[in-house]
Design a protein around this motif. Structure first.
Motif, mmCIF file in Angstrom:
data_model
loop_
_atom_site.group_PDB
_atom_site.id
_atom_site.type_symbol
_atom_site.label_atom_id
_atom_site.label_comp_id
_atom_site.label_asym_id
_atom_site.label_seq_id
_atom_site.Cartn_x
_atom_site.Cartn_y
_atom_site.Cartn_z
ATOM 1 N N SER A 1 0.820 -1.218 0.000
ATOM 2 C CA SER A 1 0.000 0.000 0.000
ATOM 3 C C SER A 1 0.850 1.262 0.000
ATOM 4 O O SER A 1 0.309 2.381 -0.052
ATOM 5 C CB SER A 1 -0.940 -0.001 1.214
ATOM 6 N N GLY A 2 2.174 1.111 0.100
ATOM 7 C CA GLY A 2 3.077 2.267 0.018
ATOM 8 C C GLY A 2 3.202 3.079 1.284
ATOM 9 O O GLY A 2 3.656 4.230 1.234
ATOM 10 N N ILE A 3 2.820 2.511 2.448
ATOM 11 C CA ILE A 3 2.871 3.300 3.690
ATOM 12 C C ILE A 3 3.784 2.667 4.738
ATOM 13 O O ILE A 3 3.730 3.035 5.913
ATOM 14 C CB ILE A 3 1.459 3.489 4.294
ATOM 15 N N SER A 4 4.636 1.723 4.346
ATOM 16 C CA SER A 4 5.503 1.075 5.334
ATOM 17 C C SER A 4 6.463 2.063 5.983
ATOM 18 O O SER A 4 6.879 1.871 7.126
ATOM 19 C CB SER A 4 6.283 -0.066 4.681
ATOM 20 N N HIS A 5 6.811 3.142 5.265
ATOM 21 C CA HIS A 5 7.745 4.120 5.812
ATOM 22 C C HIS A 5 7.173 4.828 7.039
ATOM 23 O O HIS A 5 7.931 5.370 7.861
ATOM 24 C CB HIS A 5 8.104 5.154 4.747
ATOM 25 N N SER A 46 11.721 7.965 11.566
ATOM 26 C CA SER A 46 12.605 8.651 10.635
ATOM 27 C C SER A 46 12.456 10.150 10.796
ATOM 28 O O SER A 46 11.873 10.648 11.771
ATOM 29 C CB SER A 46 12.259 8.241 9.190
ATOM 30 N N GLY A 47 12.967 10.889 9.814
ATOM 31 C CA GLY A 47 12.882 12.342 9.855
ATOM 32 C C GLY A 47 11.454 12.853 9.832
ATOM 33 O O GLY A 47 11.166 13.918 10.379
ATOM 34 N N LEU A 48 10.535 12.103 9.202
ATOM 35 C CA LEU A 48 9.127 12.517 9.172
ATOM 36 C C LEU A 48 8.572 12.605 10.587
ATOM 37 O O LEU A 48 7.916 13.584 10.957
ATOM 38 C CB LEU A 48 8.317 11.520 8.344
ATOM 39 N N ALA A 61 18.261 12.905 10.964
ATOM 40 C CA ALA A 61 17.285 13.995 11.026
ATOM 41 C C ALA A 61 17.580 14.920 12.199
ATOM 42 O O ALA A 61 17.408 16.145 12.096
ATOM 43 C CB ALA A 61 15.871 13.415 11.150
ATOM 44 N N PHE A 62 18.048 14.365 13.317
ATOM 45 C CA PHE A 62 18.373 15.202 14.472
ATOM 46 C C PHE A 62 19.563 16.110 14.169
ATOM 47 O O PHE A 62 19.575 17.290 14.550
ATOM 48 C CB PHE A 62 18.676 14.319 15.685
ATOM 49 N N VAL A 63 20.576 15.572 13.491
ATOM 50 C CA VAL A 63 21.730 16.399 13.102
ATOM 51 C C VAL A 63 21.279 17.541 12.206
ATOM 52 O O VAL A 63 21.708 18.694 12.366
ATOM 53 C CB VAL A 63 22.796 15.541 12.392
ATOM 54 N N LEU A 64 20.384 17.245 11.261
ATOM 55 C CA LEU A 64 19.852 18.289 10.385
ATOM 56 C C LEU A 64 19.074 19.323 11.189
ATOM 57 O O LEU A 64 19.183 20.531 10.938
ATOM 58 C CB LEU A 64 18.965 17.657 9.315
ATOM 59 N N ALA A 65 18.295 18.865 12.175
ATOM 60 C CA ALA A 65 17.542 19.797 13.023
ATOM 61 C C ALA A 65 18.476 20.698 13.817
ATOM 62 O O ALA A 65 18.202 21.898 13.987
ATOM 63 C CB ALA A 65 16.630 19.007 13.968
ATOM 64 N N LEU A 93 16.671 6.463 0.520
ATOM 65 C CA LEU A 93 15.290 6.931 0.530
ATOM 66 C C LEU A 93 15.137 8.216 1.335
ATOM 67 O O LEU A 93 14.342 9.090 0.964
ATOM 68 C CB LEU A 93 14.373 5.837 1.079
ATOM 69 N N SER A 94 15.880 8.343 2.434
ATOM 70 C CA SER A 94 15.786 9.555 3.256
ATOM 71 C C SER A 94 16.178 10.785 2.460
ATOM 72 O O SER A 94 15.441 11.783 2.408
ATOM 73 C CB SER A 94 16.675 9.424 4.493
ATOM 74 N N PHE A 95 17.340 10.720 1.824
ATOM 75 C CA PHE A 95 17.838 11.908 1.124
ATOM 76 C C PHE A 95 17.112 12.147 -0.191
ATOM 77 O O PHE A 95 16.857 13.301 -0.559
ATOM 78 C CB PHE A 95 19.345 11.784 0.887
#
Length: 794
Positions: free
Chosen positions: A245-249, A254-256, A313-317, A358-360
């Motif tokens: 269904s495309g929602i496993s992420h 993650s960053g989301l 994601a934390f480093v980016l934040a 996938l993240s980047f």
């Protein structure tokens, strides 16, 4: 073009080519020094465009040379692996992760390895991934333990297109793997009393146990994945539904998730901040609040298991918060590229991790489409604006990640955009805040926390029901697509203009962007037809057997499909299907099951279910097949052909002559019911495939006669000493022999007596356990046997 983008593209290109070809070390480092010096000098004299060429060259070569350095040779690892026996290892636990079915793995830094009391000299401490069948509740990071297990060096099967497991472990600096049944097989030598062990880790274990007790098992797994970051505990059946269904992420922290926690926290702090005029006069909220949120985000990082994607994601934040505090504007896309480049400089092997890709790529797609989703919806009303923006953000992320999803997971989810449009708000605005609130209240108001966890579980069960409903719709159930590397590249080049469309509109370069479409069409049609007259590929599938017979008329016959006793590794899905993609095989003329043994049958189920197959051959009525094969043959309406007794010709093969022999009798042992196949291209070039025949079956084959001479022989029953191989060799006098066996298999096959007999007769023996996948290629000089290495048969 920005230098940071040049540097990133050079790094990715250099690393991508390294597994296929690495420059000679001395020449490469000299080239790095010269091109780097030229870049510096040309930059001084403001020849910026030419300087960028040398910048690309220097970083490309530098990255290419760094790849082999990530696999330092260790003789102690090789020695322990070749012992093929249990050893006693002791060391300190670094990390613990939960898996499905109560299993787990422990990251152990082993300082000591002994065998029968004798120490084995280690070059340096070994990082061992120790798998446990059950029970880790009494173990914590920092504990010193001792156990007895067989240690293995990570290795590839050697099959085209397979997932590179050793490289994945090397990216995490893991040297070896081991396995113990349960906690009773482990001795705790010392317990580490640290804040992490006494606080966060036991607390996470208690929360997981509470969630598991509160609700049904499947619902509890979803809550643990979303709230505690234990995505590995989700059963495969649920995981496949989410993926289709495309929602496993949404169930992998993650960053989301970090971004949503940051957004909700920012909104809450902003409402409080605005109530104090003195604070507003002191500093604007956008300078102060991002920094104030960092402790909350860091706590969320620890509570959810410190996942690598969340850490990025934390480093980016942190960087964003610092730049906002300094009032220093940075292009978000360049900031993302800088973080990607920095991560590859620290660990080049991250490039091959699907999570990193996938993240980047997802974040880059969203940023590239920012002019569309940020500005186009401003004129719409609020209740239209947010759905439209969410749709555009989701579509941009899906476009950017599609080539990588196809490359890594071979799965296309057509319902993904619609499913995300509905499920992203439900997860991020309802389930995630409710679950996170449960974490915050767990220590102080456990009853309230339990109610919140139950509410979170109910919401997630609704999401799972929606995912199941979406995949049940006609044409929306997701499809496996096993594409060749050229086709994957074509998909990427086709999607690139779509991602760059907002930039092209803004700069007036639409024509330049659409140029990418032409090579995409050419690559998609790139000829991958089998150019050899005939070839036999013996896949390396462990202790099993699977072969592919091909010709240059586009015909391909799969003979057996391998298979393991464990259900956690599907040979068909993980080895054969990616190999077909790498070899350009999109459909099968026929599938032949020599006999219904697990190590020959199990991998066929996935292949029959996901590839077009014209007919299926077996030596007995289909009612005698394993139920899994009966079901898939019925589901796909594949005709079943029963080979008649004795020798008969296979009519679906048009190159040379292909015969099949069925010598089964009512009292035959299962192995002696194996179908035998004989192919003859000319009198001097033929091959014989003998299945798992044992001595009675071989005698019956020789008594029935063989249609012609044999120059290439597949040893019966994996080279067993009970298969009268010597009589077969004396009768046929083949030029070479093939055998499919697992590395260090417990049956000790091929038998030493068989290997010695072939050596005595000076007949070459090619083995999958030592050489990986083998391909016997027909030529005028006879059969040439090659093995798969660095992306080709060599």
């Amino acid at each position: 073009m920005q230098p940071i983008l040049i540097a990133l593209s050079a790094t990715i290109t250099g690393l991508s080519l390294a597994p296929i070809y690495t420059l000679p070390s001395s020449f490469g480092w000299l080239l790095v020094a010269i091109s780097g010096l030229l870049f510096f000098l040309l930059s001084l004299y403001k020849y910026s465009r030419i300087a960028l060429i040398f910048l690309f060259l220097s970083i490309f070569v530098f990255s290419n040379l760094r790849y082999p350095l990530q696999f330092p040779p260790r003789q102690d690892v090789v020695h322990i692996d070749q012992l093929a026996r249990k050893v006693t290892l002791s060391g300190k636990i670094i990390d613990i992760r939960q898996l499905t079915e109560g299993r787990s793995w422990i990251e152990l830094r082993a300082d000591s390895v002994t065998m029968k009391g004798e120490p084995i000299r280690l070059e340096s401490p070994l990082l061992v991934r120790l798998y446990m069948g059950e029970g880790t509740d009494q173990l914590f990071p920092g504990d010193v333990i001792r156990c007895k297990s067989r240690m293995r060096q990570p290795r590839l099967f050697g099959t085209p297109g397979e997932f590179n497991w050793p490289r994945y472990l090397a990216s995490q600096h893991t040297d070896m793997t081991a396995w113990v049944k349960n906690f009773e097989k482990i001795t705790v030598l010392k317990q580490q009393n640290s804040l992490l062990n006494q606080g966060v880790v036991p607390w996470r274990s208690r929360v997981a146990a509470t969630i598991q007790e509160l609700m049904p098992e499947d619902r509890a797994y979803l809550v643990r994945a979303l709230v505690l970051g234990e995505g590995r505990v989700i059963p495969d059946s649920i995981r496949k539904t989410l993926a289709r269904s495309g929602i496993s992420h949404l169930f992998a922290i993650s960053g989301l998730h970090l971004g949503m926690i940051a957004l909700l926290g920012y909104r809450l702090l902003l409402s409080i901040y605005r109530r104090f005029p003195r604070l507003l006069n002191w500093q604007p909220p956008q300078r102060v609040l991002p920094l104030a949120l960092l402790p909350l985000l860091f706590g969320y990082l620890l509570l959810t298991g410190d996942a690598v994607s969340t850490r990025r994601a934390f480093v980016l934040a942190v960087l964003v918060a610092v730049f906002l505090c300094w009032r220093y504007y940075v292009n978000p896309l360049l900031l993302l590229a800088s973080l990607a480049l920095l991560s590859l400089l620290v660990n080049p092997l991250l490039l091959w991790q699907a999570g990193w890709q996938l993240s980047f790529s997802g974040a880059a797609g969203i940023l590239l489409w920012r002019p569309l989703w940020q500005h186009r919806g401003r004129d719409l009303r609020v209740y239209f604006r947010y759905p439209v923006q969410l749709f555009m953000v989701t579509f941009a992320a899906m476009l950017a990640t599609l080539p990588l999803v196809l490359f890594n997971f071979h799965l296309f989810a057509p319902i993904g955009v619609l499913a995300n449009l509905i499920c992203v708000p439900v997860i991020t605005l309802l389930a995630l805040p409710v679950g996170f609130s449960g974490l915050l209240f767990y220590q102080f108001f456990p009853q309230l926390a339990e109610l919140l966890f139950q509410l979170c579980g109910f919401i997630l069960e609704v999401v799972l029901s929606l995912a199941s409903w979406f995949t049940a719709l006609p044409g929306c159930g997701g499809a496996y697509l096993f594409l060749s590397d050229w086709q994957n590249l074509a998909v990427a080049l086709f999607i690139l203009p779509l991602l760059l469309f907002p930039y092209a509109v803004k700069t007036g370069r639409l024509r330049l962007v659409t140029i990418c479409l032409l090579p995409a069409v050419i690559l998609w049609q790139f000829p991958l037809a089998h150019s050899l007259p005939v070839s036999l590929t013996m896949f390396s599938v462990g202790q099993g057997e699977s072969m592919l017979l091909q010709n240059n008329h586009g015909e391909a016959i799969l003979i057996d499909g391998g298979g393991f006793y464990s259900d956690r590794f599907d040979v068909g899905e993980r080895l054969l299907a990616p190999a077909f993609a790498a070899l350009g095989v999109s459909e099968l003329t026929a599938v032949v099951l020599t006999h219904d043994d697990l190590d020959h049958r199990k991998g066929l189920v996935f292949i029959l279910d996901n590839f077009p197959v014209r007919e299926f051959w077996f030596g007995q009525p289909s009612a005698n097949l394993h139920y899994s094969l009966q079901n898939v043959l019925l589901k796909k309406a594949i005709p079943v052909k029963v080979a008649p007794a004795g020798w008969s010709e296979v009519p679906c093969w048009s190159s040379g002559s292909l015969h099949i022999f069925n010598g089964a009798a009512a009292d035959s042992h299962k192995n002696d019911t194996s179908l035998v196949m004989y192919y003859e291209h000319s009198k001097d070039n033929s091959l014989l495939l003998t299945g798992d025949l044992e001595e009675p079956g071989v005698h019956k084959l020789l008594a029935a006669g063989i249609p012609g001479p044999v120059s290439l022989l597949k040893l019966p029953h994996h080279g067993s000493k009970f298969s009268a191989t010597d009589q077969l060799i004396d009768k046929l006098l083949p030029q070479a022999c093939l055998v499919s066996v697992g590395y260090q298999n417990r049956y000790h096959l091929p038998a030493k007596s068989v290997v010695n007999y072939l050596g005595k007769n000076k007949i070459p023996l090619y083995r999958t356990d030592l050489s990986g996948t083998l391909q016997a290629q027909y030529s005028e000089q006879g059969w040439q046997v090659k093995h798969w290495r660095q992306g080709n048969f060599r």
